[in-house]
Design an enzyme around this catalytic site. Structure first.
Site, short mmCIF file in Angstrom:
data_model
loop_
_atom_site.label_atom_id
_atom_site.label_comp_id
_atom_site.label_asym_id
_atom_site.label_seq_id
_atom_site.Cartn_x
_atom_site.Cartn_y
_atom_site.Cartn_z
N GLU A 3 11.17 -12.53 19.46
CA GLU A 3 11.69 -13.24 20.63
C GLU A 3 10.82 -12.91 21.85
O GLU A 3 10.45 -13.78 22.62
CB GLU A 3 13.12 -12.77 20.88
CG GLU A 3 13.90 -13.62 21.82
CD GLU A 3 14.84 -14.53 21.05
OE1 GLU A 3 15.79 -15.02 21.64
OE2 GLU A 3 14.61 -14.74 19.84
N ASP B 10 7.77 -11.83 21.77
CA ASP B 10 6.45 -12.43 21.55
C ASP B 10 6.44 -13.91 21.92
O ASP B 10 5.49 -14.39 22.52
CB ASP B 10 6.03 -12.28 20.08
CG ASP B 10 5.62 -10.85 19.76
OD1 ASP B 10 5.56 -10.02 20.70
OD2 ASP B 10 5.37 -10.56 18.58
N SER C 213 -5.37 -4.70 25.05
CA SER C 213 -4.45 -5.27 24.08
C SER C 213 -5.24 -6.26 23.24
O SER C 213 -6.37 -6.60 23.58
CB SER C 213 -3.35 -5.98 24.86
OG SER C 213 -2.39 -6.45 23.98
N LYS D 39 -2.32 -4.11 11.06
CA LYS D 39 -1.77 -3.90 12.40
C LYS D 39 -0.55 -3.01 12.26
O LYS D 39 0.54 -3.44 11.89
CB LYS D 39 -1.39 -5.22 13.06
CG LYS D 39 -0.99 -5.02 14.50
CD LYS D 39 -0.98 -6.30 15.29
CE LYS D 39 -0.79 -6.05 16.78
NZ LYS D 39 0.45 -5.36 17.10
N ARG E 193 -0.92 4.66 25.92
CA ARG E 193 -1.64 3.59 26.58
C ARG E 193 -1.11 3.34 27.99
O ARG E 193 -1.86 2.99 28.89
CB ARG E 193 -1.50 2.31 25.75
CG ARG E 193 -2.34 1.21 26.27
CD ARG E 193 -2.38 0.07 25.30
NE ARG E 193 -1.05 -0.48 25.08
CZ ARG E 193 -0.83 -1.66 24.52
NH1 ARG E 193 -1.87 -2.39 24.13
NH2 ARG E 193 0.38 -2.11 24.34
N GLU F 211 -3.27 4.57 16.06
CA GLU F 211 -1.84 4.33 16.14
C GLU F 211 -1.07 5.54 15.62
O GLU F 211 -1.33 6.02 14.52
CB GLU F 211 -1.50 3.10 15.29
CG GLU F 211 -0.19 2.47 15.60
CD GLU F 211 -0.27 1.44 16.74
OE1 GLU F 211 -1.30 1.40 17.45
OE2 GLU F 211 0.70 0.69 16.90
N LYS G 266 -0.10 -12.16 12.64
CA LYS G 266 1.15 -11.50 12.25
C LYS G 266 1.78 -12.07 10.99
O LYS G 266 1.40 -13.12 10.50
CB LYS G 266 2.13 -11.60 13.42
CG LYS G 266 1.69 -10.76 14.61
CD LYS G 266 2.89 -10.37 15.45
CE LYS G 266 2.47 -9.46 16.59
NZ LYS G 266 3.60 -9.12 17.45
N CYS H 187 36.78 7.01 -0.78
CA CYS H 187 37.94 6.69 -1.60
C CYS H 187 38.28 7.95 -2.38
O CYS H 187 37.41 8.58 -2.98
CB CYS H 187 37.58 5.57 -2.56
SG CYS H 187 38.69 5.47 -3.96
N CYS I 28 38.91 4.91 -9.69
CA CYS I 28 38.32 3.81 -8.93
C CYS I 28 37.19 3.14 -9.72
O CYS I 28 36.24 3.80 -10.13
CB CYS I 28 37.80 4.32 -7.59
SG CYS I 28 37.05 3.04 -6.58
S1 IVH Z 1 -7.38 -2.71 18.21
C1 IVH Z 1 -9.45 -3.80 21.99
N1 IVH Z 1 -6.49 -2.33 15.78
O1 IVH Z 1 -1.73 -3.31 18.43
C2 IVH Z 1 -8.60 -3.72 20.77
N2 IVH Z 1 -4.90 -2.34 17.55
O2 IVH Z 1 -2.41 -5.05 21.30
C3 IVH Z 1 -7.58 -2.67 20.90
N3 IVH Z 1 -2.60 -1.92 16.82
O3 IVH Z 1 -0.59 -1.54 20.72
C4 IVH Z 1 -6.62 -2.58 19.79
N4 IVH Z 1 -3.04 -1.70 14.69
O4 IVH Z 1 -1.86 0.04 19.24
C5 IVH Z 1 -6.15 -2.44 17.08
N5 IVH Z 1 -5.87 -1.96 13.58
C6 IVH Z 1 -5.54 -2.09 14.86
C7 IVH Z 1 -4.21 -1.95 15.32
C8 IVH Z 1 -3.93 -2.10 16.68
C9 IVH Z 1 -2.10 -1.67 15.61
C10 IVH Z 1 -1.79 -1.99 18.03
C11 IVH Z 1 -2.35 -1.26 19.20
C12 IVH Z 1 -1.82 -2.02 20.36
C13 IVH Z 1 -1.67 -3.39 19.82
C14 IVH Z 1 -2.80 -4.27 20.28
#
Ligand code: IVH
Length: 722
Positions: free
Chosen positions: A50, A52, A97, A136, A157, A221, A366, A478, A484
């Site tokens: 939502e 997003d 990001s 991701k 971050r 991460e 995604k 129970c 049972c």
């Molecule tokens: S690259 C300039 N690679 O996704 C690129 N981010 O908006 C910087 N994330 O919160 C990010 N897996 O923590 C990158 N394999 C991956 C990732 C990753 C998860 C997260 C990252 C950030 C968001 C990116």
């Protein structure tokens, strides 16, 4: 809403312009509020999808109408504001990001490749671009700063420019090296893909590992594995404490723990995927040509890099990766919300540069969200195999985490109350991996009208027995026990197991059939089984039916502790059953003992005493016992509190291997009758290890620790002399 509706940009003239500006203002307000609840209060109020959707709508408007993009737009921040309680860290290189591809079908990958090629001015006939495909991860971004190979700072971050100094908490993550230098290989031992799909570990091109630069910022991460998350939440629930919404939330909470000793107890993990500030090549820093080589080097320096990372040529291979990971998503031990594609060549990355605050060379693609909103149509109660009553939300069908979900667990009454779930509510439902779907919260503001609170039934919905909840326990149960139906299968298996009365060959499949066809309703029915009934079952040959009957016959001659343990009374394990049998001598004495009398038994506390009383206070449980006896189940009863001498009291034995005359069980019982404790593993506290044929590691451990080793004959001699 179709993508067309979302992203169709109108011309901003007259009323249209006003309307658009108004929408932008609304989106600002909404996104700011959601982000505050999410990042600052750790209490998400809408599913990610939502958020997003709204975010992407705003992005689309701003792209079409840059005049509507203001400096305080949520698109101009990449996360939450840093919490004031942690020291602020200014990132040497901003933490950016990545753009999320709006089309989650395979067209998303094609769209990204198309944009990259256009930006680079490539013709259709030009060669395919090499990408790196990554996962991701659904956690939180972290910048790890190493100076001369030592971890000196870890920062979140934050808003991309300034983050929070969470070094103390991050130091507790075992996967994060505190010092790098001596080259070690990456340690992603958890998620290795099948042999043959792995890329070579470590050193790029078989060369030596580059020396660690004086300044090295590794980005990646911090996340929590699903199993770790589940176990942690289970503990929280047992204690009646607040559980976490999802692994990412739990990870974020742990990272921002003010008390790092608490953070240390939270099981966090880490994957590296990029760099921040690094000593320039001119000053002795590494000179990578590609993103892939950089990841290989990170791995060689000791950072966990996901094993799935792979190179891909052109859109077709991006799509193949997206599909492959999508199919494997449920089996991964951690949550991912998509995959990330990055242009491999660092020269091309530089050429592509950035658009506002997102690199043009990377995109997130995604998968269907693992959280969705749907309506709670009702709340049912399910009875589990141990008698636990679980409230379950019946839902308007919703597609979440790749399947249609119509039920989601609410765990227990207290969780349900804490989450304020009522029939008719819009609930956030989460389904990740193979974990059973659960309700993580409701959108309270959307409750239509007053709805009475849910109550636990006082009687078991399956068998009508009284529902009980012990003091300090979060779960309702129970009390029907063997009576049972929901608990019958489990009860029979428990009764028939080797450590109880032992009915050889009575396995899970057979018991399922017997209970489902109603051939067996209570334990005593076991002993009423005839050849005809048994042979009528699926895949039951005459011979195996006869074997089962013989095993049942054999099981009738048992011992009081085995029988008592076999009844499956809560909290009554083998040891307690033995103590009770020894103390009271007869089953009748145990069944009639008051709580006070029960408390006189060694190692029996109030919880155990109450559990016994509750069990034997149910008339149908007594009935079951009586019938079993009538079927011929017998044991030798002893004198009450027979104070047999305990010559081996205080001694601990460990058994290993196969003995010439005694079974392991018999050896154990003999030793315990003399007061000895029989343990499962060898430690410094072990007095004797009794080793038979093919003794394994326990024997070597004993030799290592200098623990006395006996064979069976020596053990029997010791018993005789004692
Ligand atoms: S690259 C300039 N690679 O996704 C690129 N981010 O908006 C910087 N994330 O919160 C990010 N897996 O923590 C990158 N394999 C991956 C990732 C990753 C998860 C997260 C990252 C950030 C968001 C990116």
């Amino acid at each position: 809403m179709s993508t067309q509706d979302l992203f169709g940009a109108q011309a901003p003239d007259g009323a249209g312009a006003d309307k658009l500006a108004q929408e932008v203002a609304q989106l600002h307000q909404q996104l700011h509020a959601w982000a505050h609840q999410y990042y600052v209060l750790d209490q998400p109020s809408v599913p990610d999808a939502e958020y997003d959707r709204a975010f992407q709508r705003l992005q689309a408007i701003e792209e079409a109408h840059p005049e509507l993009r203001s400096a305080d737009s949520p698109t101009q921040r990449v996360g939450g504001a840093p919490l004031p309680v942690f020291a602020s860290v200014r990132h040497a290189v901003p933490m950016l990001s990545i753009r999320t591809e709006t089309d989650i079908t395979e067209e998303g990958a094609r769209a990204f490749d198309g944009r990259v090629r256009r930006e680079l001015g490539l013709a259709e006939s030009d060669a395919a671009i090499t990408y790196v495909c990554e996962l991701k991860f659904d956690g939180l971004a972290m910048n790890l700063r190493y100076e001369h190979g030592v971890l000196v700072q870890a920062a979140t971050r934050g808003d991309g420019e300034n983050g929070e100094d969470v070094t103390q908490n991050i130091r507790t993550i075992k996967q994060i090296p505190l010092r790098i230098g001596a080259p070690t290989l990456g340690t992603d031992v958890f998620s290795l893909p099948p042999e043959g799909e792995r890329f070579a570990l470590g050193r790029p091109g078989g060369e030596t590992v580059p020396p660690v630069p004086a300044v090295l910022e590794v980005r990646g991460e911090v996340y929590m594995r699903r199993a770790d998350f589940e176990a942690m939440n289970e503990k929280q629930r047992e204690k009646g404490e607040k559980s976490f919404v999802n692994p990412r939330n739990a990870a974020a909470g742990a990272v921002r723990q003010l008390d790092s000793s608490i953070a240390a107890q939270r099981p966090l993990s880490f994957f590296a995927y990029g760099l921040g500030e690094v000593t320039p090549a001119a000053d002795g820093g590494p000179a990578f040509a590609t993103h892939f080589d950089m990841l290989q080097t990170l791995k060689a320096w000791g950072f966990p890099v996901a094993a799935q990372v792979t190179r891909a040529q052109g859109a077709a291979e991006l799509i193949a990766f997206h599909q492959k990971i999508g199919a494997a998503r449920d089996q991964l031990p951690y949550d991912i919300d998509g995959v990330v594609y990055k242009v491999d060549s660092l020269a091309l990355q530089r050429q592509l540069g950035f658009l506002s605050r997102e690199p043009r060379w990377a995109v997130a693609h995604k998968y269907p969200a693992q959280e969705q909103i749907t309506r709670v149509e009702g709340i049912d109660v399910q009875v589990g195999r141990t008698g636990k009553l679980t409230p379950v939300a019946r839902l308007a069908p919703v597609f979440v985490g790749g399947v249609t979900v119509t039920n989601a667990t609410l765990h227990n009454l207290f969780e349900l109350r804490r989450k304020k779930v009522r029939v008719g509510d819009q609930a956030i439902v989460r389904r990740a991996g193979d974990v059973i779907p659960e309700v993580v919260g409701v959108v309270v503001a959307e409750r239509p009208q007053y709805v009475p609170n849910f109550r636990m039934p006082r009687q078991c919905p399956i068998c009508g027995s009284t529902v009980v909840r012990e003091k300090g326990e979060m779960n309702h149960r129970c009390s029907g026990g063997l009576f049972c139906g929901a608990q019958r299968k489990q009860a029979i298996l428990h009764f028939a197991q080797r450590r109880a009365v032992e009915v050889e060959g009575l396995g899970e499949k057979l018991v399922d059939q017997l209970v489902e066809t109603n051939v067996i309703r209570t334990l005593p029915d076991l002993y009423k089984l005839g050849l005809t009934a048994l042979s009528a079952l699926d895949r039951m040959a005459d011979k195996s039916a006869k074997n089962v009957l013989a095993a049942l016959e054999k099981s009738k001659q048992t011992t009081l502790p085995r029988f008592l343990y076999g009844l499956g009374i809560r909290h009554i394990g083998e040891a307690t059953a033995k103590d009770l049998a020894r103390h009271f001598g007869t089953l009748d004495a145990i069944m009639d003992a008051s709580v006070e009398q029960l408390l006189e038994v060694n190692d029996v506390g109030p919880i155990v005493a109450q559990a016994l009383r509750t069990f034997f206070d149910q008339a149908h449980n007594r009935e079951v016992v009586q019938q079993l006896r009538a079927c011929g189940v017998t044991w030798e009863e002893g004198a009450p509190a027979a104070q047999a001498p305990k010559p081996l009291a205080g001694k601990t034995f460990v058994l290993t291997g196969t003995f010439p005359t005694l079974s392991r069980e018999q050896a154990k019982e003999t030793l315990e009758a003399a007061g000895a404790k029989v343990a499962g593993s060898v430690s410094k506290k072990t007095d004797y290890v009794v080793a038979g044929a093919e003794a394994g590691s326990k024997l070597s451990k004993a030799q290592e620790l200098g623990v006395a080793v006996l064979d069976e004959a020596q053990m029997l001699a010791l018993l005789a002399a004692a």
